[in-house]
Design an enzyme around this catalytic site. Structure first.
Site, short mmCIF file in Angstrom:
data_model
loop_
_atom_site.label_atom_id
_atom_site.label_comp_id
_atom_site.label_asym_id
_atom_site.label_seq_id
_atom_site.Cartn_x
_atom_site.Cartn_y
_atom_site.Cartn_z
N HIS A 37 8.52 -85.17 77.39
CA HIS A 37 9.77 -84.58 76.90
C HIS A 37 10.71 -85.65 76.36
O HIS A 37 10.65 -86.81 76.74
CB HIS A 37 10.45 -83.71 77.97
CG HIS A 37 11.13 -84.42 79.09
ND1 HIS A 37 11.37 -83.82 80.31
CD2 HIS A 37 11.65 -85.67 79.21
CE1 HIS A 37 12.01 -84.66 81.10
NE2 HIS A 37 12.18 -85.80 80.46
N GLU A 91 11.37 -79.73 76.88
CA GLU A 91 10.11 -79.72 77.62
C GLU A 91 8.95 -79.28 76.72
O GLU A 91 9.18 -78.73 75.64
CB GLU A 91 10.24 -78.75 78.81
CG GLU A 91 11.37 -79.08 79.78
CD GLU A 91 11.09 -80.30 80.67
OE1 GLU A 91 10.29 -81.18 80.28
OE2 GLU A 91 11.68 -80.38 81.75
P1 PGA Z 1 13.53 -91.77 83.44
O1 PGA Z 1 13.54 -90.41 82.64
O2 PGA Z 1 14.24 -92.76 82.57
O3 PGA Z 1 14.29 -91.51 84.71
O4 PGA Z 1 12.11 -92.13 83.66
C1 PGA Z 1 13.19 -90.40 81.29
C2 PGA Z 1 13.26 -89.01 80.75
O5 PGA Z 1 13.04 -88.06 81.53
O6 PGA Z 1 13.51 -88.85 79.55
#
Ligand code: PGA
Length: 245
Positions: free
Chosen positions: A137, A142
């Site tokens: 995503h 999503e």
């Molecule tokens: P994260 O999330 O930086 O906490 O890994 C990235 C995202 O979900 O886009």
């Protein structure tokens, strides 16, 4: 797509930081697209240090965040407005009135969606920062989200909720929905920087760069953007074919 792979996270974030310094000094009234999550934190820390060392100012900067959880108020520990204040805005000379994040308050969701869309329609993001979910995503778009989507409310993927549950007391507390910029809004940015680190991002990174362009892996649409630079550590790059590393 330009792909840069770094041996250490320190080297990776230093290079991204130097690029932001250059961009902000060249265009002090830049419009930045910002992200939350773990990925941008080292960059924000470096930018705060840079501000303290008088290497950069945010006085004229405008920012748009990608997304916000639905149903948690702005004071909640895990709200993204609070995250941004704690991790960046509260430590630099930015005018908070020029920092935009969609509200995820339940009662005003439709109003919030319309207002955020209007704002995005009236501004052009010069430089958009993105992390990537382990499911591919971008923002909270999503898998399955149409590529022409605009600001919308989305039900979070189970994988996203599990990934983000590390920041809540339990999985039950993780919101089920979010409000997010659409994929089209993200693609409207003039320039995009993606950062991904760690092995749990390797499959999503492979799909983003080498997979078919398919809504099953939202980040794959970035293959069509004219100005994307992807910063990876070796773990996140581990599934790429040799010539891409
Ligand atoms: P994260 O999330 O930086 O906490 O890994 C990235 C995202 O979900 O886009």
């Amino acid at each position: 797509m330009t792909i840069k792979v770094f041996k250490t996270k320190e080297e990776l974030y230093s290079e991204v930081y130097e690029y932001y310094l250059k961009r902000l000094n060249k265009q002090p009234n830049i419009t930045l697209g910002l992200a939350t999550g773990s990925t941008p934190i080292p960059l924000y820390e470096k930018l705060i240090n840079g501000y303290n060392e008088k290497k950069v100012s945010f006085k004229e900067v405008t920012t748009f965040n990608l997304d916000e959880y639905v149903g948690i108020d702005s004071g909640h520990e895990q709200s993204y407005i609070r995250f941004m204040k704690e991790k960046l805005f509260g430590h630099v000379d930015i005018n908070i009135n020029n920092c935009f994040i969609p509200s995820g308050e339940n009662e005003k969701l439709e109003e919030s969606r319309i207002r955020y869309q209007e704002l995005l329609n009236n501004h052009t993001i010069d430089l958009q920062l993105l992390g990537i979910g382990s499911n591919g995503h971008i923002g909270f778009n999503e898998p399955g989200t149409p590529f022409d989507s605009k600001v919308h409310i989305i039900e979070l993927d189970e994988k996203t909720r599990i990934d983000n549950s590390r920041l809540f007391n339990s999985l039950d507390e993780v919101p089920t929905h979010a409000i997010t910029m659409g994929i089209k809004d993200i693609m409207n940015a003039k320039e995009i920087i993606v950062i991904a680190t760690g092995e749990n991002k390797a499959d999503a990174v492979f799909g983003m760069i080498e997979g078919p362009i398919d809504t099953d892996l939202p980040a794959s649409i970035l293959q069509k953007h004219p100005n994307v630079v992807i910063y990876l550590d070796e773990d996140a790059a581990s599934k790429l074919s040799k010539e891409r590393k």
